[in-house]
Motif scaffolding. Sequence first.
Motif, PDB file in Angstrom:
ATOM      1  N   ARG A   4      55.105  30.627  42.451  1.00 27.78           N
ATOM      2  CA  ARG A   4      55.432  31.918  41.807  1.00 27.78           C
ATOM      3  C   ARG A   4      54.464  33.013  42.246  1.00 27.78           C
ATOM      4  N   ILE A   5      53.196  32.642  42.272  1.00 26.20           N
ATOM      5  CA  ILE A   5      52.181  33.587  42.754  1.00 26.20           C
ATOM      6  C   ILE A   5      51.318  32.845  43.768  1.00 26.20           C
ATOM      7  N   ASP A   6      50.674  33.586  44.671  1.00 25.67           N
ATOM      8  CA  ASP A   6      49.790  32.895  45.610  1.00 25.67           C
ATOM      9  C   ASP A   6      48.365  32.853  45.047  1.00 25.67           C
ATOM     10  N   LEU A   7      47.482  32.220  45.811  1.00 22.50           N
ATOM     11  CA  LEU A   7      46.116  32.024  45.325  1.00 22.50           C
ATOM     12  C   LEU A   7      45.422  33.361  45.026  1.00 22.50           C
ATOM     13  N   THR A   8      45.691  34.365  45.867  1.00 16.45           N
ATOM     14  CA  THR A   8      45.004  35.656  45.671  1.00 16.45           C
ATOM     15  C   THR A   8      45.442  36.308  44.354  1.00 16.45           C
ATOM     16  N   GLN A   9      46.692  36.078  43.970  1.00 17.44           N
ATOM     17  CA  GLN A   9      47.156  36.646  42.706  1.00 17.44           C
ATOM     18  C   GLN A   9      46.555  35.897  41.519  1.00 17.44           C
ATOM     19  N   ALA A  10      46.426  34.576  41.680  1.00 17.20           N
ATOM     20  CA  ALA A  10      45.789  33.785  40.619  1.00 17.20           C
ATOM     21  C   ALA A  10      44.332  34.225  40.441  1.00 17.20           C
ATOM     22  N   GLU A  11      43.666  34.474  41.578  1.00 11.38           N
ATOM     23  CA  GLU A  11      42.272  34.942  41.515  1.00 11.38           C
ATOM     24  C   GLU A  11      42.194  36.310  40.823  1.00 11.38           C
ATOM     25  N   ALA A  12      43.220  37.128  41.083  1.00  8.21           N
ATOM     26  CA  ALA A  12      43.244  38.474  40.488  1.00  8.21           C
ATOM     27  C   ALA A  12      43.309  38.387  38.964  1.00  8.21           C
ATOM     28  N   ILE A  13      44.044  37.407  38.453  1.00  9.05           N
ATOM     29  CA  ILE A  13      44.134  37.250  36.997  1.00  9.05           C
ATOM     30  C   ILE A  13      42.751  36.941  36.436  1.00  9.05           C
ATOM     31  N   ASN A  14      42.043  36.072  37.146  1.00  9.28           N
ATOM     32  CA  ASN A  14      40.686  35.731  36.719  1.00  9.28           C
ATOM     33  C   ASN A  14      39.783  36.964  36.736  1.00  9.28           C
ATOM     34  N   ASP A  15      39.900  37.764  37.810  1.00 12.34           N
ATOM     35  CA  ASP A  15      39.089  38.983  37.909  1.00 12.34           C
ATOM     36  C   ASP A  15      39.420  39.949  36.774  1.00 12.34           C
ATOM     37  N   LEU A  16      40.691  40.008  36.448  1.00 12.98           N
ATOM     38  CA  LEU A  16      41.157  40.919  35.409  1.00 12.98           C
ATOM     39  C   LEU A  16      40.565  40.529  34.049  1.00 12.98           C
ATOM     40  N   ILE A  17      40.510  39.232  33.816  1.00  9.06           N
ATOM     41  CA  ILE A  17      39.982  38.753  32.534  1.00  9.06           C
ATOM     42  C   ILE A  17      38.474  38.969  32.461  1.00  9.06           C
ATOM     43  N   SER A  18      37.773  38.693  33.567  1.00  5.84           N
ATOM     44  CA  SER A  18      36.310  38.759  33.501  1.00  5.84           C
ATOM     45  C   SER A  18      35.761  40.120  33.940  1.00  5.84           C
ATOM     46  N   GLY A  19      36.630  41.025  34.408  1.00  6.32           N
ATOM     47  CA  GLY A  19      36.182  42.324  34.924  1.00  6.32           C
ATOM     48  C   GLY A  19      35.426  43.140  33.904  1.00  6.32           C
ATOM     49  N   ASP A  21      34.432  46.561  34.385  1.00  4.24           N
ATOM     50  CA  ASP A  21      34.730  47.987  34.295  1.00  4.24           C
ATOM     51  C   ASP A  21      36.066  48.336  34.943  1.00  4.24           C
ATOM     52  N   GLN A  22      36.381  49.603  34.871  1.00  2.69           N
ATOM     53  CA  GLN A  22      37.663  50.098  35.358  1.00  2.69           C
ATOM     54  C   GLN A  22      37.883  49.827  36.843  1.00  2.69           C
ATOM     55  N   GLY A  23      36.801  49.950  37.608  1.00  2.41           N
ATOM     56  CA  GLY A  23      36.900  49.735  39.054  1.00  2.41           C
ATOM     57  C   GLY A  23      37.425  48.341  39.362  1.00  2.41           C
ATOM     58  N   VAL A  24      36.815  47.357  38.739  1.00  5.16           N
ATOM     59  CA  VAL A  24      37.211  45.960  38.962  1.00  5.16           C
ATOM     60  C   VAL A  24      38.663  45.762  38.547  1.00  5.16           C
ATOM     61  N   THR A  25      39.021  46.319  37.400  1.00  5.38           N
ATOM     62  CA  THR A  25      40.371  46.158  36.872  1.00  5.38           C
ATOM     63  C   THR A  25      41.402  46.724  37.842  1.00  5.38           C
ATOM     64  N   LYS A  26      41.066  47.882  38.392  1.00  3.59           N
ATOM     65  CA  LYS A  26      41.982  48.548  39.315  1.00  3.59           C
ATOM     66  C   LYS A  26      42.233  47.677  40.560  1.00  3.59           C
ATOM     67  N   VAL A  27      41.137  47.184  41.151  1.00  2.00           N
ATOM     68  CA  VAL A  27      41.247  46.349  42.350  1.00  2.00           C
ATOM     69  C   VAL A  27      42.017  45.065  42.019  1.00  2.00           C
ATOM     70  N   ALA A  28      41.741  44.493  40.853  1.00  2.00           N
ATOM     71  CA  ALA A  28      42.397  43.240  40.461  1.00  2.00           C
ATOM     72  C   ALA A  28      43.896  43.455  40.254  1.00  2.00           C
ATOM     73  N   MET A  29      44.236  44.603  39.673  1.00  2.00           N
ATOM     74  CA  MET A  29      45.666  44.883  39.452  1.00  2.00           C
ATOM     75  C   MET A  29      46.412  44.980  40.781  1.00  2.00           C
ATOM     76  N   GLN A  30      45.752  45.601  41.765  1.00  2.00           N
ATOM     77  CA  GLN A  30      46.386  45.697  43.084  1.00  2.00           C
ATOM     78  C   GLN A  30      46.605  44.313  43.681  1.00  2.00           C
ATOM     79  N   ALA A  31      45.594  43.461  43.536  1.00  2.00           N
ATOM     80  CA  ALA A  31      45.704  42.108  44.084  1.00  2.00           C
ATOM     81  C   ALA A  31      46.800  41.338  43.355  1.00  2.00           C
ATOM     82  N   LEU A  32      46.895  41.557  42.061  1.00  2.00           N
ATOM     83  CA  LEU A  32      47.900  40.853  41.256  1.00  2.00           C
ATOM     84  C   LEU A  32      49.314  41.258  41.679  1.00  2.00           C
ATOM     85  N   ARG A  33      49.457  42.508  42.069  1.00  2.00           N
ATOM     86  CA  ARG A  33      50.776  42.965  42.532  1.00  2.00           C
ATOM     87  C   ARG A  33      51.067  42.508  43.960  1.00  2.00           C
ATOM     88  N   GLY A  34      50.196  41.692  44.517  1.00  2.00           N
ATOM     89  CA  GLY A  34      50.457  41.174  45.857  1.00  2.00           C
ATOM     90  C   GLY A  34      49.791  41.992  46.947  1.00  2.00           C
TER      91      GLY A  34
END
Length: 328
Positions: A4-19, A21-34
């Motif tokens: 359903r998702i690739d490894l980079t998207q799974a990693e993005a979820i982890n970044d999103l949870i542990s992020g 500040d806003q910068g991290v969240t933004k980058v993680a959201m982009q990764a999550l969207r592929g």
Amino acid sequence: MNGRIDLTQAEAINDLISGKDQGVTKVAMQALRGGVRKLIEPLKEDLIQIIGQIEVNIDYPEYYDVATVTEEELLPKTKEWLTKINELLSKSQSGKLMREGIKTVILGKPNVGKSSLLNALLEEDKAIVTDIEGTTRDLVEGYVRLPSITLHLIDTAGIRETEDVVEKIGIDKSKQAMNEADLIIVLLDASRELSNEDYELLELTKDKVRLVVYNKSDDVKAELPSDAIMISARQNEIEPLIDAIEAMYEKHSFALNEPTLANERHIALLKQAKEYMMKAIETLEMGLEVDLATIDMQSAYDCIIDILGEKGKKDLLDELFSRFCLGK
Ligand SMILES: Nc1nc2c(ncn2[C@@H]2O[C@H](COP(=O)(O)OP(=O)(O)OP(=O)(O)O)[C@@H](O)[C@H]2O)c(=O)[nH]1
Ligand SMILES: [Mg+2]
């Protein structure tokens, strides 16, 4: 695991949870969207094409209608691939700076006001400030968020010749911090003429990313260059320094709006892939057998698919068979 998702998207979820500040969240959201896949997929595709051409020649010499590929044809393609990977890496370094903060080391001889500056930037009395030279003997750290970037600040022991054993250790730490810094603030004292220690420090840092800043603007006695960045740490007048840092990193802040790689694992694999490709290019340039270069190209390919977590799922040969209609 179910595709359903690739490894980079799974990693993005982890970044999103542990992020943090806003910068991290933004980058993680982009990764999550592929976003990471979108960056990596073209590199993978190009590599399959390049390796495919070589493999056809090696494994199926009986296919006379397939033209034999030469290094003259391969070299431009491999170099183009290397350029793409270099561009992505340099963008990603910016992404990493934005994400993790800029490691900013405050350097200067004793008593110029390094600890005062750290405190002013952090807006708290974190480091001890006195008028005794050699007050700071250890590294004092903190994070400060400026409007568009985060600084990972490090206050250091004032650099000078000393017989004091503890102070000496502190000064060694200052020098080590200097070597690991993304940015060095060389702090000078505007209330006195520059001394040999100042000139030595300016010489020591001349090839580094640095800002030369004059402190004690409330008590200027020295002759200063007309474009000097002047602050008063004690009076919290540090805007000119903040503006200079912001201006310096302005070009990096695009990294927050454009998809880049910010994950340490991705960047490390990308660097490895680049190394392998450089070796392959070297082989081609030496005029050695073209198929010798494919060994390194395949290693580069493995690194690339490892980013996406696809290693071991489908190997390169399967990929080639499915595209080049060979051996059927
Ligand atoms: N006039 C004036 N004095 C300042 C300013 N900033 C710091 N000082 C004074 O300079 C002295 C040294 O300040 P520190 O911040 O401890 O200096 P430092 O560079 O950390 O010194 P070391 O830790 O010994 O290396 C203190 O007396 C401060 O009050 C300023 O902007 N103006
Ligand atoms: Mg200090």
